[in-house]
Structures are given as structure tokens and as C-alpha cells.
Design an enzyme around this catalytic site. Structure first.
Site, PDB file in Angstrom:
ATOM      1  N   SER A 553       0.847  -1.195   0.000  1.00  0.00           N
ATOM      2  CA  SER A 553       0.000   0.000   0.000  1.00  0.00           C
ATOM      3  C   SER A 553       0.880   1.242   0.000  1.00  0.00           C
ATOM      4  CB  SER A 553      -0.891   0.013   1.245  1.00  0.00           C
ATOM      5  OG  SER A 553      -1.541   1.261   1.395  1.00  0.00           O
ATOM      6  N   TYR A 566      -2.752  -0.760  10.540  1.00  0.00           N
ATOM      7  CA  TYR A 566      -2.766  -1.088   9.112  1.00  0.00           C
ATOM      8  C   TYR A 566      -1.466  -0.640   8.441  1.00  0.00           C
ATOM      9  CZ  TYR A 566      -4.160  -1.035   4.188  1.00  0.00           C
ATOM     10  OH  TYR A 566      -4.215  -1.237   2.837  1.00  0.00           O
TER      11      TYR A 566
END
Length: 676
Positions: A553, A566
């Protein structure tokens, strides 16, 4: 019903029953009259299954349509056996209208035999008679004069002349046994031809059952019987990667595994080494299985290490033997040797691995070898199995017409022959990746926490020759290993792994619990590690290189609010890419990552609450989150699952064969996430 429609219906009935013929094997025909649109006069036509078609799924587009008068006139210009191949090209001058499908080599058999309807089939029972050492005498005994015998002859125009002459000389005959090959039957109506075909097949079956020896394969060998199922599958999964590596010496192969009793019982018999060494006989069989299999000569009790060591030796000898077979029979103008690796590998106590350029080819090769086992059983029951000679096999395997058929095949897709495992692939990014990889020719294993959704996604992509769905909780070591084992048993091995499974918890530091932290890291950091470790074992054993790709990501380098668990685990994944690239490079394994921006559309993560929480952080409506993300990018574009899939595809193509340890941003341009 029209003549063509009646023929298709009969073909589909015959071809749908494996007792009658194998996949893509055999051909059927019908003769009839239609009005010639040019002359307005009646013209006799022949409808016959075209080259490469399958009887069970035959459609009108698969029929070749020829003018019967012109086809029969070829008898007057037939130049003889030395120029047999020229007759296939001559068929083009007999076509009616556009002609439909390309005529096959068996067209002469159908056109020259004086019967309105003709069936040529490859039933196991019929080929058992055809390959029996005293097949001619047995044919006379079993069929009482209703079926004649034709000595082996390579398919072609002369074989059509031979059968036509035998039918003329035997007016009571309903068909023939073709030595070393199969059967041909005929009738004046479509129903009569079908009835006669089935009568020959059933009569052969009954004769073998009634008159055959009780144990045609001999005695059962101690230590060679099938292992218990769990042990059998575990050993197969352990052997599969290394065997695939061996049989991919010339070119990458996809595999298929089967452990049905017909295979394991054959390998437990005392006669299996002799019979395996004789190879297959029917041309449809050995064109797919090669002239003989590679048979491991160790008992089921041999360890995986012992088996692999011996298989390596046997594979080397197999390649030498195949090269000697090629050199012994090649003539001026023979095509180049197509590869010396086996298509069939037999492991006592375990089962059979079969190989091909794709899953369907591999599966069908295995089905054909099962046909061959059945043929050998029948022939040994009533006589002695006696296949056609290696010289005759070579003449067909390296036939110029067979070579031309191979050359007509479409070019393989970029990922043909590659096998992919994608985690979290039942929806969103993972599903888009799996779909793209399959579209580019790869076989795909869709692993997901939800088995039903994984199987549904696989079904959408294609049948089981293209994709399968498996259940996998990536936090479970056992689940991960089971999914990798499923891949190697379904397709023979593994080439490409995409670590995509994930979840997202949007919380501030103070609101993030230890359980939140552990869950986030277990799924993505630990899960990616487990998947990569299990996959790397396969990739190393195969010795074919491969790709491991992480869907990381932009958050692995971009610091945003309320995202501690996350983003930290995405940073963990990003460094795993670098670490594994450094470690696995010596094995030819490339490890790369992709850093997407938020992918809202189609995402299970965003739909599961992450989207609402991120929208709240940024002060926008959840339905506008994708637009919000787009507007903060340099390109002002929303990132979609397909954009990520495109990047995965590019990373695993030959165009990036020298790229490893790289992270590719797929974020439409987020300056704060630029790699430094």
C-alpha cells in the site's frame, strides 16, 4: 431433421460416453443430397467431423462438407503410399461451398466406404482386440463374421481404399477392427450405424469379460499397493514440484494428478514394468501420452527423497532413450525433435502425473493413458498386448500433417504454462488479479477465507482447467500449506504467488487495542510470511524460477492519521519484499510489491466498514470516498482493482524479467508516497 443435424446428434451421443471413444478421438460421417445453389441440381454431399473436433461437443461448425463425386474421383489421381500426404491437400478441391471445418486425414475412410453413415471410434474394448497379438483370429471368433479385420495401416487415403474393399468383399459385415488402432462401423441409416457401433463395442466387452483371464496384469507386488489416501496425497504433493521441474526441461508444462484405482492397481501389478515399457498403440493415445511413460521403479514405501533421487536418474535416461528413438527413425524432412521429456509419470502407491502445455492438455493426456491401461488389460486378458512398432509410432508422431496441425495452433498467451496462487481473491483486488492472470493464460488458484465465494469466483473465471477455489485462512500454517498443496495437485506446481489477503482497521493510536494490532499483523504480516514460505519451497524444488508479489500500500511509506496498525503491517510487507528478493534471487525467484492508493470500488475491505471510517477521518460522504481519493492525486484518477491487476501482470511477464525488490506505485500519483 436434416442430415447434418442427425449426424451431430448421433456424434454427441457416441462421444459423450467414454466407453465409445476418447476426447477429440474418432470421427463420424453422413452422406446425403442437397440442391447445389449454383446449378439448381441435386448434389451428393459428405458431412464428416473435421480435424481436431470432439464428437461429444460437436456442432455444425465442426463439420467438413465435401462433394462426394469429386472426393471419389480422387481415386483416379491417388499417387500411392509414397505421396499419401498430398491427398489431404487435395480434399480442398472437393469442398462444397466454404466447406466448413478443415477435413481430417480420415476423410477418405468416410467417403470411400459404400455406406450412407460411418463411425470411426476408439473404444477401449475395440482397441484391446486391435492390439492383441492374435487379434485377427480373435475378431473372427468373437464377432462371428459380422466384423472384419484390417491390418495396421497409418490413417490416410490407402486405409480408406482398404476398408472400402473389405466392405465390398464382406457384404454381411457391419464394421471392421483396425489393427493397432480402433474400430469402424457403418449403416444405411444413422440409427443403424450407431447401433452397429455400439454392438461391436458391447460384444468386445462381453467377450473379454467372459473369455479373458482373471488376472491379466499378473500378481500384486508387495509394497506397491496404493498408500492410504492422506499419505498418498501428501506424497504426491511433496513429489509434484520436483517432477514438474524435471518434465519442464525443454519447456514449462502444466500438470494433472490422478490416483484412481485403475492407475494404482496397474502400478501394483507384476506386469506393469513390461507393459509400461511397450507404450501405447492407438495414434490418438500416443500423440498425447508420448510413446511410453516414465515409471518409477521403487515401491510405495520409498521415501520422497529416495523417489526424487531415482526419478532424476530415470528422467535423464528417458531423455536419452527418446533422443535415440528420434535418431533411429528420423528421415530427411522429419520435423525437429519437439522435446524429450515424458508426458506421463507413474509413481507406484501414489498415482499418475500427466503433463501438457495447459491444464486441459495435461488432463486429457492422463485420461488417454487410463484408456491405454484399459486396452492393455483387455488385450492381456484374451491374448498378449502387442502395440504397433516404434517406427510406426514415429511416422505418426512426426508426420508432416501432424506438424502442420501443430503449426496452425494459435500462439500461446503471455502467461501460458504458468500457475498462480492469489490469496484473498474472491472479491475486489484479488479477484481482479486472478481474472487478469487467467485471461493471460495462467492457471489460477483462488484462495479465500470464504470457500463458497472462492469457488464462485473460480467458476466465473472458467472451468476447473482454468481456475479452482480453495479455503484458506492465511493466519493458519496448516491452511496455507493445504492451499499450496491444492495448487500443486491441481496444476502440477506453482509459478506465481500474490499476497493479497488483508483487512483494515481504522483507529487512532489510543483506540487501537492489542487484539486489533495482533489481528492486523496476523493476517497481513504473518499471513504473507506463511504464504511466501510455503510457496518458496515449491519454487525452489521446481528449479523454474517464479514470482512472489505483495499487494502492499502507499501507506507503507505514507503517514496518515488513525491508521497505526494497518500502515505498520503494510510497512512490514514492504520490507518482506526486499528481504525475500535478496534471499530468493539465487533461485531465479523475483519478489516485488505493488503500492496502491485506496481502492474503493469492489473492495470487500472498504465495504466492511473501513470505507466509512476513512470517510469520517477525511470529512466526506462514504459514497464520495473514491472521488476524494482521486482528487488528492496528481492524475486526478480513481484507482480501480483492474489497475492493480495490470501491474501484477506486467511484473510477471518477460518484459520485467530482470526486476526484483521493486515497489510499483499504483496510486495515480501521491507525492507524499513517492519512493525515495
Amino acid at each position: 431433421m436434416s442430415t447434418a443435424a442427425d449426424l451431430i446428434a448421433r456424434s454427441n451421443r457416441l462421444g459423450s460416453d467414454p466407453r465409445n471413444t476418447n476426447f477429440a478421438g474418432g470421427n463420424t460421417s453422413a452422406k446425403g443430397t442437397e440442391i447445389d445453389p449454383v446449378t439448381g441440381e441435386p448434389v451428393e454431399l459428405l458431412w464428416v467431423k473435421g480435424s481436431g473436433g470432439d464428437l461429444g461437443t460437436l456442432k455444425e461448425s465442426g463439420l467438413a462438407v465435401l462433394r462426394l463425386d469429386r472426393l471419389r474421383s480422387l481415386v483416379n489421381v491417388y499417387p500411392g503410399l509414397d505421396r499419401e500426404d498430398e491427398m489431404v491437400a487435395a480434399f480442398d478441391y472437393t469442398l462444397h461451398g466454404k466447406g466448413g471445418a478443415a477435413p481430417s486425414i480420415d476423410t477418405a475412410m468416410h467417403g470411400l466406404v459404400d455406406a450412407a453413415h460411418v463411425d470411426h471410434l476408439h473404444p477401449d474394448s475395440g482397441i484391446a482386440f486391435a492390439t492383441a497379438a492374435d487379434g485377427e483370429a480373435l475378431t473372427a471368433t468373437a464377432f462371428g463374421g459380422r466384423v472384419a479385420w484390417v491390418d495396421w495401416r497409418r490413417p490416410g487415403f490407402q486405409l480408406g481404399l482398404d476398408i472400402a474393399a473389405i466392405k465390398a468383399a464382406n457384404p454381411d459385415a457391419i464394421g471392421v477392427i483396425l489393427g493397432g488402432h480402433g474400430i469402424t462401423a457403418w449403416g444405411e441409416t444413422s440409427q443403424e450405424a450407431e447401433t452397429n457401433s455400439l454392438w461391436i463395442i458391447e460384444t468386445a466387452e462381453k467377450f473379454i469379460a467372459a473369455e479373458g483371464r482373471e488376472s491379466p496384469f499378473g500378481t500384486v507386488l508387495d509394497g506397491y499397493t496404493a498408500l492410504p489416501e492422506a499419505e498418498r496425497l501428501a506424497k504426491a504433493a511433496a513429489l509434484a514440484p520436483s517432477i514438474r521441474g524435471l518434465v519442464s526441461t525443454d519447456r514449462a508444462q502444466v500438470g494433472h494428478f490422478t490416483d484412481v484405482p485403475v492407475v494404482t492397481d496397474f502400478l501394483a501389478s507384476s506386469e506393469h514394468p513390461r507393459l509400461g515399457g511397450l507404450g501405447t498403440s492407438c495414434p490418438d493415445h500416443f500423440l498425447r501420452t508420448k510413446v511410453k511413460p516414465l515409471v518409477l521403479d521403487l515401491p510405495a514405501t520409498a521415501t520422497v527423497e529416495e523417489s526424487l533421487a531415482r526419478l532424476t536418474e530415470l528422467h535423464e535416461q528417458y531423455r536419452l532413450d527418446y533422443a535415440a528413438y528420434y535418431d533411429a527413425h528420423k528421415v530427411e524432412g522429419s520435423p525437429e525433435m519437439r522435446g524429450a521429456d515424458p508426458a506421463i509419470v507413474l509413481i507406484p502407491g501414489v498415482g499418475m502425473f500427466s503433463y501438457g502445455a495447459n491444464k486441459q492438455t495435461a488432463r486429457v493426456a492422463g485420461e488417454f493413458y487410463i484408456n491405454a491401461i484399459n486396452v492393455m488389460r483387455g488385450a492381456e486378458a484374451i491374448s498378449t498386448y502387442s502395440p504397433i512398432s516404434d517406427a510406426e509410432k514415429f511416422a505418426i508422431e512426426y508426420w508432416s500433417l501432424e506438424e502442420a496441425k501443430l503449426q496452425r495452433m494459435p500462439a500461446p498467451k503471455p502467461l501460458a504454462g504458468r500457475i498462480a496462487l492469489v490469496t484473498g481473491a474472491a472479491s475486489g483486488i484479488g479477484k481482479a488479479i486472478a481474472t487478469r492472470l487467467a485471461a493471460e493464460g495462467a492457471c489460477v488458484v483462488i484462495a479465500d477465507l470464504d470457500l463458497a465465494k472462492a469457488q464462485e469466483a473460480a467458476a466465473e473465471i472458467g472451468g476447473t482447467d482454468v481456475a479452482i477455489g480453495v479455503q484458506a485462512n492465511v493466519t493458519s500454517e496448516d491452511d496455507v500449506q493445504a492451499s499450496v498443496d491444492a495448487a500443486v495437485l491441481a496444476f502440477g506446481g506453482l509459478d506465481l504467488v500474490v499476497n493479497n489477503a488483508g483487512l483494515s482497521l481504522s483507529k487512532s493510536l489510543l483506540d487501537t487495542t492489542v487484539a486489533d494490532w495482533d489481528l492486523q499483523h496476523n493476517v497481513m504480516a504473518k499471513g504473507s510470511f506463511l504464504v511466501s514460505r510455503a510457496a518458496a519451497k515449491v519454487l525452489i524444488d521446481q528449479k523454474l524460477g517464479g514470482d512472489i508479489i505483495y499487494i502492499s500500500s502507499k501507506n507503507s511509506v505514507f503517514a496518515g492519521p488513525n491508521n497505526i496498525a494497518y500502515s505498520a503491517t503494510k510497512a512490514d510487507q514492504a520490507h518482506q519484499v526486499r528481504l525475500l528478493a535478496a534471499e530468493l534471487g539465487e533461485y531465479g525467484v523475483k519478489v516485488n510489491g505493488i503500492n496502491p492508493d485506496g481502492v474503493v470500488r469492489g473492495s470487500g475491505i472498504f465495504a466492511g466498514g473501513w470505507g466509512a471510517k476513512r470517510a469520517a477521518v477525511y470529512g466526506v460522504d462514504e459514497q464520495d470516498l473514491g472521488k476524494y481519493y482521486a482528487q488528492r492525486t496528481l492524475l486526478k484518477r480513481e484507482v480501480l482493482p483492474e489497475n492493480v491487476a495490470n501491474a501484477v501482470f506486467v511484473l510477471c511477464t518477460s518484459d520485467l524479467s530482470h526486476t526484483t525488490g521493486l515497489h510499483i506505485p499504483v496510486d495515480a500519483g501521491v507525492a507524499a508516497a513517492f519512493l525515495r
